[in-house]
Design a protein around this motif. Sequence first.
Motif, PDB file in Angstrom:
ATOM      1  N   ASP A 134       0.817  -1.209   0.000  1.00  0.00           N
ATOM      2  CA  ASP A 134       0.000   0.000   0.000  1.00  0.00           C
ATOM      3  C   ASP A 134       0.855   1.266   0.000  1.00  0.00           C
ATOM      4  N   HIS A 135       2.024   1.198   0.625  1.00  0.00           N
ATOM      5  CA  HIS A 135       2.897   2.373   0.729  1.00  0.00           C
ATOM      6  C   HIS A 135       4.159   2.244  -0.126  1.00  0.00           C
ATOM      7  N   LEU A 136       4.171   1.297  -1.048  1.00  0.00           N
ATOM      8  CA  LEU A 136       5.402   0.993  -1.777  1.00  0.00           C
ATOM      9  C   LEU A 136       5.945   2.195  -2.531  1.00  0.00           C
ATOM     10  N   ARG A 137       5.079   3.014  -3.089  1.00  0.00           N
ATOM     11  CA  ARG A 137       5.549   4.182  -3.832  1.00  0.00           C
ATOM     12  C   ARG A 137       6.194   5.212  -2.913  1.00  0.00           C
ATOM     13  N   SER A 138       5.649   5.375  -1.713  1.00  0.00           N
ATOM     14  CA  SER A 138       6.249   6.298  -0.737  1.00  0.00           C
ATOM     15  C   SER A 138       7.568   5.749  -0.213  1.00  0.00           C
ATOM     16  N   LEU A 139       7.633   4.437  -0.024  1.00  0.00           N
ATOM     17  CA  LEU A 139       8.850   3.799   0.459  1.00  0.00           C
ATOM     18  C   LEU A 139      10.046   4.060  -0.441  1.00  0.00           C
ATOM     19  N   CYS A 140       9.771   4.200  -1.732  1.00  0.00           N
ATOM     20  CA  CYS A 140      10.867   4.328  -2.701  1.00  0.00           C
ATOM     21  C   CYS A 140      11.787   5.506  -2.396  1.00  0.00           C
TER      22      CYS A 140
ATOM     23  N   VAL B 254       4.959 -19.813   3.923  1.00  0.00           N
ATOM     24  CA  VAL B 254       5.836 -18.671   3.664  1.00  0.00           C
ATOM     25  C   VAL B 254       6.504 -18.252   4.969  1.00  0.00           C
ATOM     26  N   THR B 255       7.813 -18.162   4.980  1.00  0.00           N
ATOM     27  CA  THR B 255       8.543 -17.788   6.199  1.00  0.00           C
ATOM     28  C   THR B 255       8.947 -16.314   6.226  1.00  0.00           C
ATOM     29  N   ASN B 256       9.036 -15.693   5.063  1.00  0.00           N
ATOM     30  CA  ASN B 256       9.453 -14.287   4.980  1.00  0.00           C
ATOM     31  C   ASN B 256       9.100 -13.773   3.593  1.00  0.00           C
ATOM     32  N   PHE B 257       9.287 -12.477   3.389  1.00  0.00           N
ATOM     33  CA  PHE B 257       9.122 -11.956   2.041  1.00  0.00           C
ATOM     34  C   PHE B 257      10.314 -11.086   1.675  1.00  0.00           C
ATOM     35  N   GLU B 258      10.515 -10.959   0.389  1.00  0.00           N
ATOM     36  CA  GLU B 258      11.664 -10.242  -0.156  1.00  0.00           C
ATOM     37  C   GLU B 258      11.201  -8.989  -0.889  1.00  0.00           C
ATOM     38  N   MET B 259      11.908  -7.884  -0.664  1.00  0.00           N
ATOM     39  CA  MET B 259      11.666  -6.646  -1.394  1.00  0.00           C
ATOM     40  C   MET B 259      12.826  -6.378  -2.330  1.00  0.00           C
ATOM     41  N   LYS B 260      12.504  -6.063  -3.595  1.00  0.00           N
ATOM     42  CA  LYS B 260      13.535  -5.756  -4.580  1.00  0.00           C
ATOM     43  C   LYS B 260      13.767  -4.251  -4.707  1.00  0.00           C
ATOM     44  N   THR B 261      12.786  -3.456  -4.237  1.00  0.00           N
ATOM     45  CA  THR B 261      12.896  -2.008  -4.388  1.00  0.00           C
ATOM     46  C   THR B 261      13.717  -1.417  -3.247  1.00  0.00           C
ATOM     47  N   PHE B 262      14.975  -1.833  -3.185  1.00  0.00           N
ATOM     48  CA  PHE B 262      15.893  -1.349  -2.151  1.00  0.00           C
ATOM     49  C   PHE B 262      17.273  -1.242  -2.778  1.00  0.00           C
TER      50      PHE B 262
ATOM     51  N   ILE C 169       9.218  -0.849   8.175  1.00  0.00           N
ATOM     52  CA  ILE C 169       8.480  -1.178   9.397  1.00  0.00           C
ATOM     53  C   ILE C 169       7.266  -0.268   9.556  1.00  0.00           C
ATOM     54  N   ILE C 170       7.439   1.031   9.266  1.00  0.00           N
ATOM     55  CA  ILE C 170       6.325   1.974   9.367  1.00  0.00           C
ATOM     56  C   ILE C 170       5.185   1.567   8.439  1.00  0.00           C
ATOM     57  N   ALA C 171       5.517   1.187   7.207  1.00  0.00           N
ATOM     58  CA  ALA C 171       4.494   0.767   6.252  1.00  0.00           C
ATOM     59  C   ALA C 171       3.800  -0.506   6.724  1.00  0.00           C
ATOM     60  N   GLY C 172       4.577  -1.464   7.234  1.00  0.00           N
ATOM     61  CA  GLY C 172       3.996  -2.705   7.726  1.00  0.00           C
ATOM     62  C   GLY C 172       3.094  -2.489   8.923  1.00  0.00           C
ATOM     63  N   ILE C 173       3.483  -1.568   9.808  1.00  0.00           N
ATOM     64  CA  ILE C 173       2.660  -1.242  10.970  1.00  0.00           C
ATOM     65  C   ILE C 173       1.286  -0.762  10.523  1.00  0.00           C
ATOM     66  N   ASP C 174       1.255   0.068   9.502  1.00  0.00           N
ATOM     67  CA  ASP C 174      -0.027   0.593   9.022  1.00  0.00           C
ATOM     68  C   ASP C 174      -0.912  -0.539   8.495  1.00  0.00           C
ATOM     69  N   GLY C 175      -0.296  -1.493   7.826  1.00  0.00           N
ATOM     70  CA  GLY C 175      -1.067  -2.635   7.350  1.00  0.00           C
ATOM     71  C   GLY C 175      -1.674  -3.429   8.487  1.00  0.00           C
ATOM     72  N   MET C 176      -0.904  -3.621   9.563  1.00  0.00           N
ATOM     73  CA  MET C 176      -1.408  -4.337  10.731  1.00  0.00           C
ATOM     74  C   MET C 176      -2.470  -3.523  11.451  1.00  0.00           C
ATOM     75  N   ARG C 177      -2.225  -2.226  11.577  1.00  0.00           N
ATOM     76  CA  ARG C 177      -3.160  -1.342  12.275  1.00  0.00           C
ATOM     77  C   ARG C 177      -4.519  -1.317  11.601  1.00  0.00           C
ATOM     78  N   ARG C 178      -4.514  -1.282  10.267  1.00  0.00           N
ATOM     79  CA  ARG C 178      -5.753  -1.200   9.488  1.00  0.00           C
ATOM     80  C   ARG C 178      -6.288  -2.579   9.093  1.00  0.00           C
ATOM     81  N   LYS C 179      -5.530  -3.622   9.454  1.00  0.00           N
ATOM     82  CA  LYS C 179      -5.891  -4.999   9.086  1.00  0.00           C
ATOM     83  C   LYS C 179      -6.163  -5.095   7.584  1.00  0.00           C
ATOM     84  N   LEU C 180      -5.201  -4.578   6.828  1.00  0.00           N
ATOM     85  CA  LEU C 180      -5.374  -4.539   5.381  1.00  0.00           C
ATOM     86  C   LEU C 180      -5.408  -5.947   4.792  1.00  0.00           C
ATOM     87  N   PRO C 181      -6.326  -6.213   3.896  1.00  0.00           N
ATOM     88  CA  PRO C 181      -6.314  -7.503   3.189  1.00  0.00           C
ATOM     89  C   PRO C 181      -5.262  -7.464   2.091  1.00  0.00           C
ATOM     90  N   ILE C 182      -4.648  -8.588   1.871  1.00  0.00           N
ATOM     91  CA  ILE C 182      -3.617  -8.629   0.839  1.00  0.00           C
ATOM     92  C   ILE C 182      -4.252  -8.967  -0.511  1.00  0.00           C
TER      93      ILE C 182
END
Length: 237
Positions: free
Chosen positions: A74-80, A127-135, A149-162
């Motif tokens: 959800d925040h991938l563009r901001s993360l960049c 699945v044990t982990n996930f990989e990000m290529k945009t780094f 971590i900030i982006a992931g927290i928001d997903g947990m906070r909002r219980k975002l569906p994948i």
Amino acid sequence: MHYFKHYSAVICWYYDNNVYPKSYAHSSDHDVGSGSHVHISLFKNGENIFMASGEPNRYGMSVIGESFMAGILDHLRSLCVFTMPISNSYDRLIPKARNSSFICWGIESKELPVRACCPPGAPNGVVTNFEMKTFDGSANPHLGLASIIIAGIDGMRRKLPIPGPVEPESYDFDWNNDDIKLPWSLRCAIIHMDSDKWFNEMLGKEFICTRGGVVGEEIGHDFCGGDEKYKHIMFNY
């Protein structure tokens, strides 16, 4: 950061040596590009809670794991702005380059920006982990990992569906839909970060403004010739 106080993130990353400014043709094995791979998993009380417990669910991830990864997407563009801070970073966002131009994920797909990993030794389909290529190797690792971590927290906070996973060989990417595409330039990424309310709340508007100004200094190198751009990247990063 009270949303995340009961969990910890385990993160490691690897560097590419095959990513080069696409305008520069004289690469060799001694030249190192800007790409790197970051692997993220979640732990609570020493236990990996990213994995689905008991019988694997539809994607092999726990509900918490799905929400965390959904926050990343959800925040991938901001993360960049934090993870891909130079103009050359965006030369990597092309299909068939172990990356992608689209906001999506896949199970064990190395052609997408986010990959769910099922390594040897894990239960079948889990699945044990996930990989990000945009780094990038050019990123400040502290800011880059904090932004993840900030982006992931928001997903947990909002219980975002994948969203559903993508198979790059069969998926029909809509090149005309900018809402599902990653930033095509550093300038575009800064615009997304500036308008991201969650990042502004967590990091503060002053910091966001300062960050945009710092990485904005790199935009001028978009107009450099191949040799000049190459020298700037190699000598500064």
